[in-house]
Design a protein around this motif. Structure first.
Motif, PDB file in Angstrom:
ATOM      1  N   THR A   4       0.832  -1.197   0.000  1.00  0.00           N
ATOM      2  CA  THR A   4       0.000   0.000   0.000  1.00  0.00           C
ATOM      3  C   THR A   4       0.869   1.251   0.000  1.00  0.00           C
ATOM      4  OG1 THR A   4      -1.730  -1.187   1.176  1.00  0.00           O
ATOM      5  CG2 THR A   4      -1.820   1.208   1.233  1.00  0.00           C
ATOM      6  N   GLN A  36     -10.641   6.752 -11.210  1.00  0.00           N
ATOM      7  CA  GLN A  36     -11.294   5.961 -10.178  1.00  0.00           C
ATOM      8  C   GLN A  36     -12.816   6.000 -10.334  1.00  0.00           C
ATOM      9  OE1 GLN A  36      -9.115   7.999  -7.000  1.00  0.00           O
ATOM     10  NE2 GLN A  36      -8.385   5.976  -6.334  1.00  0.00           N
ATOM     11  N   ALA A  40     -15.508   2.898 -11.114  1.00  0.00           N
ATOM     12  CA  ALA A  40     -16.701   2.696 -10.284  1.00  0.00           C
ATOM     13  C   ALA A  40     -17.967   2.672 -11.148  1.00  0.00           C
ATOM     14  CB  ALA A  40     -16.794   3.772  -9.210  1.00  0.00           C
ATOM     15  N   SER A 116      -7.335  -5.472  -6.024  1.00  0.00           N
ATOM     16  CA  SER A 116      -8.177  -5.881  -4.905  1.00  0.00           C
ATOM     17  C   SER A 116      -9.533  -5.196  -5.045  1.00  0.00           C
ATOM     18  CB  SER A 116      -7.528  -5.472  -3.579  1.00  0.00           C
ATOM     19  OG  SER A 116      -7.610  -4.064  -3.418  1.00  0.00           O
ATOM     20  N   PRO A 117     -10.514  -5.621  -4.252  1.00  0.00           N
ATOM     21  CA  PRO A 117     -11.813  -4.932  -4.293  1.00  0.00           C
ATOM     22  C   PRO A 117     -11.718  -3.454  -3.896  1.00  0.00           C
ATOM     23  CG  PRO A 117     -12.060  -7.092  -3.294  1.00  0.00           C
ATOM     24  CD  PRO A 117     -10.577  -6.844  -3.453  1.00  0.00           C
ATOM     25  N   ASP A 118     -10.703  -3.109  -3.110  1.00  0.00           N
ATOM     26  CA  ASP A 118     -10.516  -1.711  -2.710  1.00  0.00           C
ATOM     27  C   ASP A 118      -9.772  -0.897  -3.763  1.00  0.00           C
ATOM     28  OD1 ASP A 118     -11.777  -2.139  -0.256  1.00  0.00           O
ATOM     29  OD2 ASP A 118      -9.898  -2.770   0.679  1.00  0.00           O
ATOM     30  N   GLY A 119      -9.128  -1.558  -4.717  1.00  0.00           N
ATOM     31  CA  GLY A 119      -8.397  -0.883  -5.780  1.00  0.00           C
ATOM     32  C   GLY A 119      -6.946  -0.628  -5.443  1.00  0.00           C
ATOM     33  N   THR A 120      -6.137  -0.526  -6.503  1.00  0.00           N
ATOM     34  CA  THR A 120      -4.713  -0.229  -6.364  1.00  0.00           C
ATOM     35  C   THR A 120      -4.234   0.419  -7.656  1.00  0.00           C
ATOM     36  OG1 THR A 120      -2.579  -1.146  -5.702  1.00  0.00           O
ATOM     37  CG2 THR A 120      -3.849  -2.445  -7.259  1.00  0.00           C
ATOM     38  N   TRP A 140      -5.677   2.553 -12.355  1.00  0.00           N
ATOM     39  CA  TRP A 140      -6.442   2.176 -11.182  1.00  0.00           C
ATOM     40  C   TRP A 140      -7.119   0.843 -11.486  1.00  0.00           C
ATOM     41  CZ3 TRP A 140      -6.714   2.959  -6.289  1.00  0.00           C
ATOM     42  CH2 TRP A 140      -7.865   2.662  -5.560  1.00  0.00           C
ATOM     43  N   VAL A 142      -9.303  -2.499 -10.093  1.00  0.00           N
ATOM     44  CA  VAL A 142     -10.215  -2.997  -9.069  1.00  0.00           C
ATOM     45  C   VAL A 142     -10.629  -4.411  -9.434  1.00  0.00           C
ATOM     46  CG1 VAL A 142     -12.443  -2.680  -7.933  1.00  0.00           C
ATOM     47  CG2 VAL A 142     -11.047  -0.678  -8.502  1.00  0.00           C
ATOM     48  N   HIS A 144     -13.287  -7.170  -9.184  1.00  0.00           N
ATOM     49  CA  HIS A 144     -14.728  -7.247  -8.916  1.00  0.00           C
ATOM     50  C   HIS A 144     -15.300  -8.458  -9.631  1.00  0.00           C
ATOM     51  CE1 HIS A 144     -18.759  -5.844  -7.978  1.00  0.00           C
ATOM     52  NE2 HIS A 144     -19.085  -6.106  -9.242  1.00  0.00           N
TER      53      HIS A 144
END
Length: 156
Positions: A4, A36, A40, A116-120, A140, A142, A144
């Motif tokens: 992170t 981002q 989404a 990851s589901p939280d994004g990177t 970005w 994600v 999902h």
């Protein structure tokens, strides 16, 4: 935690470079926040209409929700094959393993390992659709429903 911090440092460096591009109006380029938001929106649309309809829309009729200036949606399936590339359909079908930038960075593998589901954020070099030049890009990513959804920003 270490990953992170690494990604936050990369994002900070990328954002500093984007802000420092001389002669480039900020409204000509997508921002990290807009990237981002587009991911989404793509995920929300996928959840609303299902994979087949969403991927068809992303590939064939992406404007304006899923292509904006130099921002565009791309998606890899659970098997690592690219299912969507909103501006270059010739890339559909390529595998994550095949994505290696001009410096030899295996960024496709990094996307698979770090999304990851939280994004990177994943940093690499890629052809800028505006200038045609290979430049720094930060995407970005994600995870999902087993798919990797991405939108990247370009740095001159």
């Amino acid at each position: 935690m270490r990953a992170t911090i690494h990604h936050l440092r990369g994002l900070a460096a990328t954002l500093l470079m984007v802000c420092a591009v001389p002669g480039m109006a900020s409204d000509d380029r997508g921002t990290a926040g807009e990237a981002q938001d587009m991911v989404a929106r793509a995920i929300a649309y996928y959840d609303e209409v299902g994979a087949d309809a969403a991927f068809a829309r992303f590939n064939n009729d992406p404007v304006p929700e899923f292509v904006d200036r130099d921002l565009y949606v791309f998606v890899f399936g659970p098997d690592g094959k690219k299912l969507v590339h909103s501006i270059d359909s010739s890339l559909v079908g390529r595998t994550l393993e095949s994505y290696i930038d001009v410096d030899g960075k295996r960024f496709g593998e990094e996307m698979r390992q770090t999304a990851s589901p939280d994004g990177t954020w994943v940093d690499y070099k890629w052809k800028d659709p505006v200038t045609g030049e290979v430049v720094h890009k930060s995407s970005w990513m994600v995870l999902h429903d087993g798919h990797l959804f991405g939108v990247g920003i370009y740095v001159q």
